[in-house]
Structure formats: structure tokens, C-alpha cells
Design a protein around this motif. Structure first.
Motif, PDB file in Angstrom:
ATOM      1  N   LEU A 244       2.061  11.329  -1.907  1.00  0.00           N
ATOM      2  CA  LEU A 244       1.145  11.587  -3.022  1.00  0.00           C
ATOM      3  C   LEU A 244       1.434  12.915  -3.722  1.00  0.00           C
TER       4      LEU A 244
ATOM      5  N   LYS B  85       0.335   4.808  -7.784  1.00  0.00           N
ATOM      6  CA  LYS B  85       1.335   3.750  -7.623  1.00  0.00           C
ATOM      7  C   LYS B  85       2.142   3.592  -8.912  1.00  0.00           C
TER       8      LYS B  85
ATOM      9  N   LEU C  65       4.808   6.077  -8.879  1.00  0.00           N
ATOM     10  CA  LEU C  65       5.847   5.643  -7.952  1.00  0.00           C
ATOM     11  C   LEU C  65       6.741   4.592  -8.613  1.00  0.00           C
TER      12      LEU C  65
ATOM     13  N   SER D  54       0.837  -1.204   0.000  1.00  0.00           N
ATOM     14  CA  SER D  54       0.000   0.000   0.000  1.00  0.00           C
ATOM     15  C   SER D  54       0.872   1.253   0.000  1.00  0.00           C
ATOM     16  N   LEU D  55       0.297   2.339  -0.498  1.00  0.00           N
ATOM     17  CA  LEU D  55       1.019   3.608  -0.465  1.00  0.00           C
ATOM     18  C   LEU D  55       1.234   4.062   0.977  1.00  0.00           C
TER      19      LEU D  55
ATOM     20  N   LYS E 213       1.574  10.125   3.982  1.00  0.00           N
ATOM     21  CA  LYS E 213       0.994   9.656   2.725  1.00  0.00           C
ATOM     22  C   LYS E 213       0.721  10.848   1.813  1.00  0.00           C
TER      23      LYS E 213
END
Length: 164
Positions: free
Chosen positions: A25, A31, A34, A9-10, A21
Motif C-alpha cells: 500500500l 487496486k 496497482l 485481494s491486495l 500489505k
């Protein structure tokens, strides 16, 4: 992300990175972004390794030898050592575009390196095979075999004429 795989998960990535987070972001909206950032970082690391291994200007085969040595360098935390991450990376169109761009850059370096095109092409293809082998069968090859392959490829750069 590399250690936990592509389904991490982020939130977990942000926690591991020591950022919020929202901060994560801010830099990586998705994602996929990323993952694209991860591949960009890896390519920067590889390109820096190649440049650090370059011989003096005017030496035929210097880019090719630097790529050979960088490809065979032992990396403890190598991105490509995690098949699940590689699978995720290859599924992201932006990443594939970056891979294609990097491959074109590396091919131009070796193609304009003063070696005969047969040598440059064979060595480039062999390095692609070594990379694929590392992905699929990491750790199943002896150090001696890897060193022998590296040394053979380096030997091919000692002359600049056609192979046949």
C-alpha cells in the motif's frame, strides 16, 4: 495479480510478492494504482523489446519492423493473455490514459519512420488488429498463420512508396 484475475485481494498480491500489505500500500494506494503500475511495467517491457529489435539508424522502416517483431514475439507470461485482467485494466481511467499515451508514442515512431504514410497507417492498424485478435482468440491461430501475417507486414516495409 495476473494469474488470479482482477478480483484478487491486495493481501494475496502482497503475499505473492513477498511483501507486507502495508509495504504494498506504500507503493500502490489502491487496486487501480496497482493496475496502472502493471500496465506501466508491461509497456516498459514492450518498449525495451522494440528497442532491442531496432535496426541501425537511418534505415527506413526500422521502428515499424521492430514493432512488428515485438508484437509477434511469443511471450510465456503475457499480460494480455488474461482477458479478466484486460477487462479490469480497461476499466481504470489512469490505465486508459497510459494506453492512449503509449499508442500515440508508438504511432509517432512508425509515422516518422521513413515509410509512406499509407504503409505506416496500414501496418499500425494491422498490428492493432493482431493485438485485439490475440486478446479475443488467443491460441486459435496456427503458428504458420501468425508467421505468415508477420512476414507479410515485414514485406510491406521493404518499399517506402505509396501502396496504391
Amino acid at each position: 495479480m495476473v494469474a488470479n484475475g482482477p478480483n484478487v485481494s491486495l493481501d494475496a498480491v502482497a503475499k505473492e510478492a513477498g511483501v507486507s500489505k502495508g509495504g504494498l500500500l506504500h507503493h500502490f494506494r489502491t487496486k487501480q494504482a496497482l493496475l496502472a503500475g502493471l500496465i506501466d511495467e508491461w509497456f516498459e517491457h514492450y518498449d525495451a523489446a522494440v528497442e532491442s529489435l531496432l535496426e541501425p539508424e537511418g534505415t527506413p522502416g526500422r521502428w515499424t519492423r521492430a514493432h512488428i517483431r515485438a508484437t509477434f514475439a511469443e511471450e510465456e507470461d503475457d499480460l494480455w493473455a488474461h482477458p479478466s485482467v484486460v477487462t479490469a485494466l480497461l476499466g481504470v481511467p489512469e490505465v486508459q490514459q497510459r494506453i492512449d499515451t503509449a499508442a500515440d508514442r508508438w504511432r509517432r515512431q512508425t509515422d516518422s519512420d521513413g515509410l509512406h504514410p499509407q504503409r505506416a497507417d496500414l501496418i499500425s492498424r494491422a498490428l492493432d488488429g493482431v493485438t485485439l485478435s490475440d486478446l479475443l482468440w488467443r491460441g486459435q491461430e496456427t503458428r504458420e498463420h501468425r508467421e505468415s501475417t508477420r512476414d507479410l507486414l515485414l514485406k510491406l516495409t521493404e518499399q517506402d512508396g505509396p501502396l496504391v
